[in-house]
Design an enzyme around this catalytic site. Structure first.
Site, PDB file in Angstrom:
ATOM      1  N   SER A 141       3.651 -35.421  33.737  1.00  9.93           N
ATOM      2  CA  SER A 141       4.375 -34.646  32.668  1.00  9.93           C
ATOM      3  C   SER A 141       3.618 -32.644  32.601  1.00  9.93           C
ATOM      4  O   SER A 141       2.130 -33.248  33.186  1.00  9.93           O
ATOM      5  CB  SER A 141       3.980 -35.740  30.960  1.00  9.93           C
ATOM      6  OG  SER A 141       4.378 -34.801  29.998  1.00  9.93           O
ATOM      7  N   TYR A 154      -1.753 -39.230  24.937  1.00 10.03           N
ATOM      8  CA  TYR A 154      -0.537 -38.871  26.467  1.00 10.03           C
ATOM      9  C   TYR A 154      -0.927 -38.244  27.902  1.00 10.03           C
ATOM     10  O   TYR A 154      -0.769 -38.073  28.690  1.00 10.03           O
ATOM     11  CB  TYR A 154       1.193 -38.338  25.145  1.00 10.03           C
ATOM     12  CG  TYR A 154       2.248 -38.178  26.842  1.00 10.03           C
ATOM     13  CD1 TYR A 154       2.377 -39.469  27.020  1.00 10.03           C
ATOM     14  CD2 TYR A 154       2.656 -37.251  26.426  1.00 10.03           C
ATOM     15  CE1 TYR A 154       3.078 -39.276  28.131  1.00 10.03           C
ATOM     16  CE2 TYR A 154       3.075 -37.112  27.846  1.00 10.03           C
ATOM     17  CZ  TYR A 154       4.187 -38.220  28.150  1.00 10.03           C
ATOM     18  OH  TYR A 154       5.183 -38.509  29.464  1.00 10.03           O
TER      19      TYR A 154
HETATM   20  N1  LIG Z   1      12.114 -37.293  28.129  1.00  9.16           N
HETATM   21  C1  LIG Z   1      10.751 -37.281  28.904  1.00  9.16           C
HETATM   22  O1  LIG Z   1      10.805 -35.295  27.695  1.00  9.16           O
HETATM   23  C2  LIG Z   1       9.372 -37.081  29.342  1.00  9.16           C
HETATM   24  C3  LIG Z   1       8.517 -35.513  30.012  1.00  9.16           C
HETATM   25  C4  LIG Z   1       7.420 -35.605  30.851  1.00  9.16           C
HETATM   26  C5  LIG Z   1       6.892 -36.649  31.264  1.00  9.16           C
HETATM   27  N2  LIG Z   1       7.797 -37.699  30.990  1.00  9.16           N
HETATM   28  C6  LIG Z   1       7.859 -39.471  31.706  1.00  9.16           C
HETATM   29  O2  LIG Z   1       8.815 -40.023  32.523  1.00  9.16           O
HETATM   30  C7  LIG Z   1       8.567 -41.206  32.982  1.00  9.16           C
HETATM   31  C8  LIG Z   1       9.806 -42.013  31.943  1.00  9.16           C
HETATM   32  O3  LIG Z   1      10.125 -41.568  30.584  1.00  9.16           O
HETATM   33  P1  LIG Z   1      12.217 -41.727  29.916  1.00  9.16           P
HETATM   34  O4  LIG Z   1      11.241 -40.602  29.618  1.00  9.16           O
HETATM   35  O5  LIG Z   1      13.038 -41.639  30.771  1.00  9.16           O
HETATM   36  O6  LIG Z   1      11.715 -42.074  28.584  1.00  9.16           O
HETATM   37  P2  LIG Z   1      12.592 -43.796  28.682  1.00  9.16           P
HETATM   38  O7  LIG Z   1      14.375 -43.393  28.778  1.00  9.16           O
HETATM   39  O8  LIG Z   1      12.503 -44.512  27.316  1.00  9.16           O
HETATM   40  O9  LIG Z   1      11.905 -44.788  29.466  1.00  9.16           O
HETATM   41  C9  LIG Z   1      10.871 -45.459  29.772  1.00  9.16           C
HETATM   42  C10 LIG Z   1      11.061 -46.579  30.929  1.00  9.16           C
HETATM   43  O10 LIG Z   1       9.783 -47.199  30.777  1.00  9.16           O
HETATM   44  C11 LIG Z   1       9.852 -48.642  30.580  1.00  9.16           C
HETATM   45  N3  LIG Z   1       8.480 -49.583  30.281  1.00  9.16           N
HETATM   46  C12 LIG Z   1       8.245 -49.061  29.485  1.00  9.16           C
HETATM   47  N4  LIG Z   1       7.113 -49.787  28.894  1.00  9.16           N
HETATM   48  C13 LIG Z   1       7.355 -51.156  29.947  1.00  9.16           C
HETATM   49  C14 LIG Z   1       6.430 -51.501  31.228  1.00  9.16           C
HETATM   50  N5  LIG Z   1       5.059 -52.116  29.943  1.00  9.16           N
HETATM   51  N6  LIG Z   1       6.802 -52.190  32.152  1.00  9.16           N
HETATM   52  C15 LIG Z   1       7.646 -52.021  32.337  1.00  9.16           C
HETATM   53  N7  LIG Z   1       8.627 -50.903  31.744  1.00  9.16           N
HETATM   54  C16 LIG Z   1       8.281 -50.808  31.345  1.00  9.16           C
HETATM   55  C17 LIG Z   1      10.920 -48.612  29.930  1.00  9.16           C
HETATM   56  O11 LIG Z   1      12.030 -49.248  29.761  1.00  9.16           O
HETATM   57  P3  LIG Z   1      11.785 -50.859  28.948  1.00  9.16           P
HETATM   58  O12 LIG Z   1      11.414 -51.183  27.511  1.00  9.16           O
HETATM   59  O13 LIG Z   1      13.262 -52.007  28.888  1.00  9.16           O
HETATM   60  O14 LIG Z   1      10.728 -51.884  29.854  1.00  9.16           O
HETATM   61  C18 LIG Z   1      12.126 -47.942  29.791  1.00  9.16           C
HETATM   62  O15 LIG Z   1      12.982 -47.691  31.235  1.00  9.16           O
HETATM   63  C19 LIG Z   1       8.036 -41.356  31.626  1.00  9.16           C
HETATM   64  O16 LIG Z   1       6.225 -42.140  31.980  1.00  9.16           O
HETATM   65  C20 LIG Z   1       7.519 -40.193  30.949  1.00  9.16           C
HETATM   66  O17 LIG Z   1       5.907 -40.426  30.529  1.00  9.16           O
HETATM   67  C21 LIG Z   1       9.256 -37.746  30.430  1.00  9.16           C
END
Ligand SMILES: NC(=O)c1ccc[n+]([C@@H]2O[C@H](COP(=O)([O-])OP(=O)(O)OC[C@H]3O[C@@H](n4cnc5c(N)ncnc54)[C@H](OP(=O)(O)O)[C@@H]3O)[C@@H](O)[C@H]2O)c1
Length: 243
Positions: A141, A154
């Site tokens: 991130s 985080y």
């Molecule tokens: N969106 C942002 O602004 C942002 C910025 C920087 C970094 N990130 C990083 O990007 C990554 C993806 O996040 P996103 O933004 O796409 O958010 P998101 O839409 O909430 O996706 C998160 C994903 O993680 C999965 N997940 C959560 N707990 C899990 C577990 N115990 N086992 C397996 N899968 C699990 C969820 O699927 P299920 O609930 O179906 O398991 C979902 O598919 C994360 O690592 C986040 O920290 C996001």
């Protein structure tokens, strides 16, 4: 490494960046393995990406459970014969100050954001070695590039992931396995609704920011697979990044 023809495992493929990455990899000619907990979402995406013709596989998997991860990766190998790429994308946000954040929330986020990718790497490395090499991309991130109040636990989880990735990269270089980190900026996904705690503060913090579409992050993931570069950020210079 080349994506066309590769077998690509994406964790957290049921929404956001993971789903976009799976779509982009499939469009680039990969066979994709979709891992997460929400089976209905995974099944729909697998169907969209061609499960019927052997181009996609959905596997329910909680990445914090080593037995489930081992089973999911074995299912991938059983279906496609090998694994070439692993995108450690599953993760969760947490907003809270160092003085007040709930320790149980911190433990849970460390378990998911640090131990989750470690568990997946441990299970994947023997399969990648068996195939003569591969690529691991860990999703960190942009919060690790600055010291923004409320992001401490985080950002600490993602800083830990970056260090783990850098050391894994050195350890796995002799096996022909590249380990890379991608640092996305604010991205329009379900991240804010799936955040473990502190949603209101997180929304206040990002108010006014221009969110990237997840497709932009997905293309950056694929570029890292292709180049094997150690780390790339999508963070604007004004926020401490290089994009
Ligand atoms: N969106 C942002 O602004 C942002 C910025 C920087 C970094 N990130 C990083 O990007 C990554 C993806 O996040 P996103 O933004 O796409 O958010 P998101 O839409 O909430 O996706 C998160 C994903 O993680 C999965 N997940 C959560 N707990 C899990 C577990 N115990 N086992 C397996 N899968 C699990 C969820 O699927 P299920 O609930 O179906 O398991 C979902 O598919 C994360 O690592 C986040 O920290 C996001």
């Amino acid at each position: 490494m080349q994506i066309d023809g590769a077998v690509v495992v994406v964790t957290g493929a049921s929404s956001g960046i993971g789903a976009a990455t799976a779509r982009a990899a499939a469009a680039a000619g990969a066979r994709v393995v979709l891992a997460a907990r929400r089976e209905d979402r995974l099944a729909a995406l697998a169907e969209e990406l061609g499960s019927a013709r052997g181009a996609a596989l959905a596997v329910r998997c909680d990445v914090t459970d080593p037995a489930q991860v081992a089973d999911a990766l074995q299912a991938a190998v059983d279906a496609f014969g090998r694994i070439d790429v692993v995108v450690n994308n599953a993760g969760q946000g947490l907003q809270g100050t160092v003085a007040d954040v709930d320790l149980e929330d911190v433990r849970a986020v460390l378990e998911l954001n640090v131990l989750g990718p470690l568990v997946v790497m441990q299970a994947a490395v023997p399969h990648l070695r068996a195939g003569g090499g591969g690529s691991i991309v860990n999703i960190s991130s942009g919060t690790t590039l600055a010291a923004v109040p409320g992001t401490g636990p985080y950002a600490a989880s993602k800083s830990a992931l970056e260090k783990l990735s850098a050391v894994a990269r050195a350890e796995l270089e002799p096996d022909g396995i590249t380990v890379s980190c991608l640092l996305p900026f604010a991205t329009s996904t379900e991240f804010m609704t799936s955040i473990r705690a502190g949603r209101e503060a997180a929304e206040e913090m990002t108010a006014g920011a221009t969110f990237d579409p997840p497709e932009r992050v997905a293309e950056a993931v694929l570029d890292l697979v292709r180049t094997g570069a150690p780390q790339v950020d999508l963070v604007p210079r004004a926020y401490g990044g290089s994009a």
